[in-house]
Design a protein around this motif. Structure first.
Motif, PDB file in Angstrom:
ATOM      1  N   CYS A 378       0.665  -0.720   0.212  1.00  0.00           N
ATOM      2  CA  CYS A 378      -0.057  -0.358   0.339  1.00  0.00           C
ATOM      3  C   CYS A 378       1.356   1.552  -0.233  1.00  0.00           C
ATOM      4  O   CYS A 378       0.669   2.279  -0.722  1.00  0.00           O
ATOM      5  CB  CYS A 378      -1.272   0.070   0.834  1.00  0.00           C
ATOM      6  SG  CYS A 378      -1.587   1.238   1.155  1.00  0.00           S
ATOM      7  N   HIS A 379       1.964   1.504   0.288  1.00  0.00           N
ATOM      8  CA  HIS A 379       2.892   2.266   0.901  1.00  0.00           C
ATOM      9  C   HIS A 379       3.491   2.353  -0.422  1.00  0.00           C
ATOM     10  O   HIS A 379       3.825   3.500  -1.116  1.00  0.00           O
ATOM     11  CB  HIS A 379       4.246   2.245   1.598  1.00  0.00           C
ATOM     12  CG  HIS A 379       4.916   2.825   2.088  1.00  0.00           C
ATOM     13  ND1 HIS A 379       5.954   3.822   1.373  1.00  0.00           N
ATOM     14  CD2 HIS A 379       4.566   3.841   3.324  1.00  0.00           C
ATOM     15  CE1 HIS A 379       6.621   4.575   1.857  1.00  0.00           C
ATOM     16  NE2 HIS A 379       5.976   5.033   2.954  1.00  0.00           N
ATOM     17  N   GLN A 380       3.727   1.287  -1.251  1.00  0.00           N
ATOM     18  CA  GLN A 380       4.356   2.012  -2.365  1.00  0.00           C
ATOM     19  C   GLN A 380       3.244   2.781  -4.213  1.00  0.00           C
ATOM     20  O   GLN A 380       3.241   2.532  -4.756  1.00  0.00           O
ATOM     21  CB  GLN A 380       4.957   0.628  -3.271  1.00  0.00           C
ATOM     22  CG  GLN A 380       6.165   0.368  -1.682  1.00  0.00           C
ATOM     23  CD  GLN A 380       7.252  -1.252  -2.319  1.00  0.00           C
ATOM     24  OE1 GLN A 380       6.654  -1.949  -2.743  1.00  0.00           O
ATOM     25  NE2 GLN A 380       7.944  -1.078  -2.103  1.00  0.00           N
ATOM     26  N   THR A 381       2.291   2.924  -3.329  1.00  0.00           N
ATOM     27  CA  THR A 381       1.478   3.892  -4.132  1.00  0.00           C
ATOM     28  C   THR A 381       1.559   4.714  -4.604  1.00  0.00           C
ATOM     29  O   THR A 381       2.088   5.343  -3.530  1.00  0.00           O
ATOM     30  CB  THR A 381      -0.157   3.271  -4.026  1.00  0.00           C
ATOM     31  OG1 THR A 381      -0.473   3.753  -2.887  1.00  0.00           O
ATOM     32  CG2 THR A 381      -0.663   1.795  -4.177  1.00  0.00           C
ATOM     33  N   TYR A 432     -18.007  -3.456   3.935  1.00  0.00           N
ATOM     34  CA  TYR A 432     -16.472  -2.997   3.931  1.00  0.00           C
ATOM     35  C   TYR A 432     -16.106  -3.333   2.807  1.00  0.00           C
ATOM     36  O   TYR A 432     -15.298  -2.416   2.857  1.00  0.00           O
ATOM     37  CB  TYR A 432     -16.486  -3.616   5.220  1.00  0.00           C
ATOM     38  CG  TYR A 432     -16.626  -3.296   6.320  1.00  0.00           C
ATOM     39  CD1 TYR A 432     -16.824  -2.437   6.848  1.00  0.00           C
ATOM     40  CD2 TYR A 432     -17.987  -4.535   6.625  1.00  0.00           C
ATOM     41  CE1 TYR A 432     -17.487  -2.099   8.196  1.00  0.00           C
ATOM     42  CE2 TYR A 432     -18.291  -4.192   8.586  1.00  0.00           C
ATOM     43  CZ  TYR A 432     -17.914  -2.907   8.712  1.00  0.00           C
ATOM     44  OH  TYR A 432     -18.416  -1.960  10.354  1.00  0.00           O
ATOM     45  N   ALA A 433     -16.158  -3.421   1.551  1.00  0.00           N
ATOM     46  CA  ALA A 433     -15.423  -4.340   0.403  1.00  0.00           C
ATOM     47  C   ALA A 433     -15.074  -2.547   0.311  1.00  0.00           C
ATOM     48  O   ALA A 433     -15.356  -1.691  -0.236  1.00  0.00           O
ATOM     49  CB  ALA A 433     -16.553  -5.013  -0.624  1.00  0.00           C
ATOM     50  N   ARG A 434     -13.316  -2.803  -0.823  1.00  0.00           N
ATOM     51  CA  ARG A 434     -12.995  -2.317  -0.657  1.00  0.00           C
ATOM     52  C   ARG A 434     -12.001  -2.040  -2.127  1.00  0.00           C
ATOM     53  O   ARG A 434     -11.695  -3.300  -2.414  1.00  0.00           O
ATOM     54  CB  ARG A 434     -11.728  -1.568   0.549  1.00  0.00           C
ATOM     55  CG  ARG A 434     -10.940  -2.435   0.659  1.00  0.00           C
ATOM     56  CD  ARG A 434      -9.813  -1.657   1.388  1.00  0.00           C
ATOM     57  NE  ARG A 434      -9.265  -2.360   1.851  1.00  0.00           N
ATOM     58  CZ  ARG A 434      -7.970  -2.445   1.382  1.00  0.00           C
ATOM     59  NH1 ARG A 434      -7.742  -2.188   0.349  1.00  0.00           N
ATOM     60  NH2 ARG A 434      -6.978  -3.552   1.559  1.00  0.00           N
ATOM     61  N   GLY A 435     -11.603  -1.194  -3.130  1.00  0.00           N
ATOM     62  CA  GLY A 435     -10.756  -1.331  -4.500  1.00  0.00           C
ATOM     63  C   GLY A 435      -9.284  -1.029  -3.952  1.00  0.00           C
ATOM     64  O   GLY A 435      -8.881  -1.527  -2.946  1.00  0.00           O
ATOM     65  N   LEU A 436      -8.590  -0.981  -4.876  1.00  0.00           N
ATOM     66  CA  LEU A 436      -6.894  -0.801  -4.469  1.00  0.00           C
ATOM     67  C   LEU A 436      -6.581   0.467  -3.555  1.00  0.00           C
ATOM     68  O   LEU A 436      -7.101   1.005  -3.652  1.00  0.00           O
ATOM     69  CB  LEU A 436      -6.530  -1.475  -6.072  1.00  0.00           C
ATOM     70  CG  LEU A 436      -6.027  -2.680  -6.057  1.00  0.00           C
ATOM     71  CD1 LEU A 436      -7.420  -4.046  -5.829  1.00  0.00           C
ATOM     72  CD2 LEU A 436      -5.274  -3.478  -6.262  1.00  0.00           C
ATOM     73  N   SER A 437      -5.690  -0.087  -3.448  1.00  0.00           N
ATOM     74  CA  SER A 437      -5.279   1.420  -2.971  1.00  0.00           C
ATOM     75  C   SER A 437      -4.947   2.690  -4.046  1.00  0.00           C
ATOM     76  O   SER A 437      -4.909   4.190  -3.678  1.00  0.00           O
ATOM     77  CB  SER A 437      -3.653   1.156  -2.399  1.00  0.00           C
ATOM     78  OG  SER A 437      -4.184   0.051  -0.965  1.00  0.00           O
ATOM     79  N   ASP A 438      -4.623   2.408  -4.987  1.00  0.00           N
ATOM     80  CA  ASP A 438      -4.224   2.998  -5.730  1.00  0.00           C
ATOM     81  C   ASP A 438      -5.426   3.173  -6.830  1.00  0.00           C
ATOM     82  O   ASP A 438      -5.217   4.208  -8.509  1.00  0.00           O
ATOM     83  CB  ASP A 438      -2.849   1.995  -6.843  1.00  0.00           C
ATOM     84  CG  ASP A 438      -2.656   1.015  -6.994  1.00  0.00           C
ATOM     85  OD1 ASP A 438      -3.946   0.661  -7.192  1.00  0.00           O
ATOM     86  OD2 ASP A 438      -2.086   0.382  -8.225  1.00  0.00           O
ATOM     87  N   ARG A 439      -5.931   2.457  -6.475  1.00  0.00           N
ATOM     88  CA  ARG A 439      -7.516   2.766  -6.845  1.00  0.00           C
ATOM     89  C   ARG A 439      -8.831   3.042  -6.444  1.00  0.00           C
ATOM     90  O   ARG A 439      -9.911   1.419  -6.421  1.00  0.00           O
ATOM     91  CB  ARG A 439      -7.864   2.152  -8.468  1.00  0.00           C
ATOM     92  CG  ARG A 439      -9.472   2.042  -9.294  1.00  0.00           C
ATOM     93  CD  ARG A 439      -8.979   3.471 -10.455  1.00  0.00           C
ATOM     94  NE  ARG A 439      -9.795   3.317 -11.622  1.00  0.00           N
ATOM     95  CZ  ARG A 439      -9.759   3.933 -12.473  1.00  0.00           C
ATOM     96  NH1 ARG A 439      -9.041   4.612 -12.733  1.00  0.00           N
ATOM     97  NH2 ARG A 439     -10.542   4.125 -13.309  1.00  0.00           N
TER      98      ARG A 439
END
Length: 503
Positions: A378-381, A432-439
C-alpha cells in the motif's frame, strides 16, 4: 526526477478537490483544522474534563511530575519504561539496515535528532476509520491519532520524515456506547459551524465523537519513517526507503513490543519454509478466504506475517526482495509458491460456488491485490513522499505548510468511508468491500467526483500490443482527454497512468 515533478503537479491539482467535493466527507471523517489540532494537542483552553490528546497524555497519563504538553519532548518520551521496547527495536532496525542496505553515500534518518530534547511529536491529524469494522468481530473500527516529529533548529522547526500512529478502538473506553452511536456522533460533527479551538472543545465535550477516547482505548502503535534516501544526480533519480513497524503493549513486560503487522506477508520465511508456504497457499486459495481477499477484507493469520518491513519509493526501485508477493504468486520467478494455474483454478472454484469476484479476475489481479493488502505494498502506491496522510503542520507558518494533507488516494477513498459510517449510523449492515489502494473506488457506488479515480496521474488498465487490457483492470479507465500510458514502476504489471495523450 520526472516522476517527482509529476507528483508535485498532482499535489497542486489536488488542492481544489480537497476544498470542494471531498470537504464535507472530511469534516465527518477527519480532523484537519490546524487550530483544532493545536488545541487537541496542547489543551491551551481549559474548562472541559477531557485532558486532550497530547502524546504524554496518551502514553503516560499519570506522570509523577505533570508538565505542559509542549514540554513533553522526545528525550522524555523515549525514557518512558513503556517505550523502552520500541526504542530498542528502532536501534536494532537501524543497525541491521546499515549492515545490509545502505551504502555510505546514502542519507540516513537522524535517529539522534528524533530522540533529542529539542524534538517533540505534534498531533497532525485524527482519522475516523469505522470502515475497518470488519477487523474485530465486535468492534466499530478505529480512530487514528497521527503524530509527526518536529525538530527545533537554529533556523526554525524542521519536520522529520516520520509518522507515529496511535491507533484507538473507535468505541473508546466506554463499551456501553453502541457502534451506531459512535457513527452518529461523527456524522453530527459534519454540520457544526465551529472551527479551530472551539470545534476541538466541542469534539471532546460529553456527547462529542472524541469524548470516549483516551489511553485505555489504545490498540497499537504504528511507525513509518524514511530510514534512508539516495539521489542519483546523473540519472535524475531519487529513492527513499521506509521502515514500517507495529507495536502492541505487553502487559507482562509493561512496555510496547514489536508485533506482527496486519497482512504484511513474511515473504522470505514462506519461501524458505516450503511447508509453511504451502499451508499459506492452501489457506489463501480456499473459496471463502479468496472472497474476502477479493473484497479487501481478508485478515491473514499471524503465523504467516512479518514484524517489520522496508518499503521502497518510487516503486520502480522495488525489486523482488521488497515486494511481498514476489516469488509467491504470478510469473515473477520460475518456481512461484502460487502458480498462475493455481490462481486460475482457485478463481474458477470460487465462481462455481457462486462467489462474485469484484477486483480479481486474472493472475495479474491476484498478484496486485496480494501486494496491495500489505503495509509495504500500500505504501508503494503514489502517496505524498511515501505517506498517504502527511497531515497538518500547525507548528509552521501558514505559508510554509504543505498544500495537501492527504494523498490522492486518501481523498478518493472518502466517499467509500463515509458510506460505511452512514450505514452504521442508520443501523444498516455496511458493505466493507474496498478497491485497491491505487484505485480506491467502490464498485456500484455513486461517487461525488470521478477526478481522483480517472484524472491525471490515476492508475489505469494498460493495453498490450494487441490492444487488450487485463480483465482485472478493464474498468480502470481515464477521463476524457487522457490516455493510459506506461509509467516507470508499473512495468511488472499491466497498469499505466492517465496522462495527456502525446501529440
Amino acid at each position: 526526477m520526472r516522476r517527482l515533478l509529476g507528483l508535485i503537479v498532482l499535489i497542486g491539482g489536488l488542492v481544489p478537490l480537497v476544498a470542494g467535493a471531498a470537504e464535507a466527507s472530511l469534516r465527518a471523517l477527519a480532523v484537519t483544522d490546524p487550530l483544532a489540532l493545536r488545541e487537541l494537542d496542547l489543551r491551551e483552553h481549559r474548562g472541559e474534563p477531557h485532558p486532550g490528546f497530547g502524546l504524554q497524555q496518551m502514553l503516560d497519563p499519570s506522570p509523577a511530575a505533570p508538565m505542559s504538553p509542549a514540554s513533553f519532548t522526545n528525550d522524555r518520551l523515549f525514557a518512558l519504561p513503556a517505550m523502552s521496547g520500541l526504542r530498542a527495536a528502532l536501534d536494532d532496525e537501524f543497525q541491521h539496515y546499515r549492515s545490509t542496505h545502505a551504502p555510505s553515500q546514502w542519507a540516513l534518518f537522524d535517529l539522534e535528532a528524533l530522540k533529542a530534547p529539542r524534538t517533540r511529536f505534534a498531533l497532525s491529524g485524527i482519522i475516523n476509520r469505522l470502515d475497518r469494522g470488519y477487523v474485530a468481530a465486535h468492534g466499530c473500527g478505529e480512530v487514528r491519532l497521527i503524530y509527526r516529529p518536529i525538530h527545533q533548529t537554529s533556523t526554525g522547526p524542521q519536520r522529520l520524515p516520520m509518522t507515529l500512529n496511535v491507533v484507538l478502538r473507535a468505541r473508546g473506553e466506554n463499551d456501553a456506547i453502541t457502534c451506531r452511536e459512535v457513527a452518529r456522533r461523527w456524522l453530527a460533527a459534519e454540520a457544526w459551524t465551529e472551527v479551530g479551538a472551539d470545534r476541538a472543545r466541542r469534539m471532546m465535550a460529553p456527547g462529542g465523537p472524541l469524548a470516549p477516547l483516551g489511553p485505555a482505548a489504545i490498540d497499537r502503535l504504528e511507525i513509518n519513517l524514511q530510514i534512508a534516501t539516495e539521489r542519483d544526480a546523473a540519472a535524475g533519480d531519487f529513492r527513499a526507503d521506509y521502515l514500517l513497524k507495529v507495536f502492541r503493549f505487553d502487559q507482562a513486560r509493561g512496555r510496547y513490543e514489536a508485533a506482527p503487522m496486519e497482512n504484511q506477508i513474511d515473504r522470505d520465511r514462506l519461501i524458505a519454509d516450503r511447508g509453511l508456504g504451502q499451508a499459506f497457499r492452501r489457506w489463501l486459495l480456499e473459496p471463502d478466504n479468496l472472497a474476502a481477499f477479493d473484497r479487501g477484507t481478508l485478515i491473514i493469520p499471524d503465523a504467516y506475517l512479518a514484524r517489520s518491513a522496508i518499503a521502497v519509493t518510487p516503486a520502480a526501485f522495488s525489486h523482488s526482495p521488497q515486494r511481498p508477493a514476489a516469488g509467491l504468486a504470478g510469473p515473477t520467478t520460475a518456481d512461484p509458491l502460487i502458480s498462475d494455474a493455481d490462481i486460475v483454478e482457485a478463481l474458477q472454484r470460487a465462481v462455481d460456488r457462486g462467489i462474485v469476484l469484484q477486483t480479481i479476475r486474472s493472475p495479474a489481479g491476484f498478484e496486485r491485490r496480494l501486494n496491495d493488502i500489505t503495509c509495504s505494498g500500500c505504501h508503494q502506491t503514489l502517496g505524498i513522499g511515501g505517506f498517504h496522510f502527511p497531515g497538518v503542520d500547525w507548528t509552521a507558518e501558514p505559508a510554509r505548510r504543505i498544500a495537501a494533507f492527504g494523498s490522492p488516494h486518501f481523498i478518493a477513498d472518502q466517499d467509500r468511508r463515509r458510506a460505511i459510517v452512514t450505514a452504521v449510523g442508520d443501523g444498516h449492515a455496511p458493505d466493507y468491500a474496498r478497491g485497491l489502494s491505487d484505485r480506491p473506488e467502490l464498485t456500484g457506488a455513486t461517487l461525488t467526483s470521478r477526478e481522483p479515480h480517472e484524472g491525471w496521474g490515476a492508475a489505469c488498465g494498460l493495453p498490450d500490443a494487441g490492444g487488450h487490457v487485463d480483465p482485472s483492470f478493464r474498468n480502470w479507465t481515464c477521463a476524457a482527454g487522457l490516455t493510459c500510458q506506461p509509467a516507470r514502476g508499473a512495468s511488472a504489471f499491466p497498469i499505466g497512468m492517465c496522462f495527456v495523450a502525446p501529440r
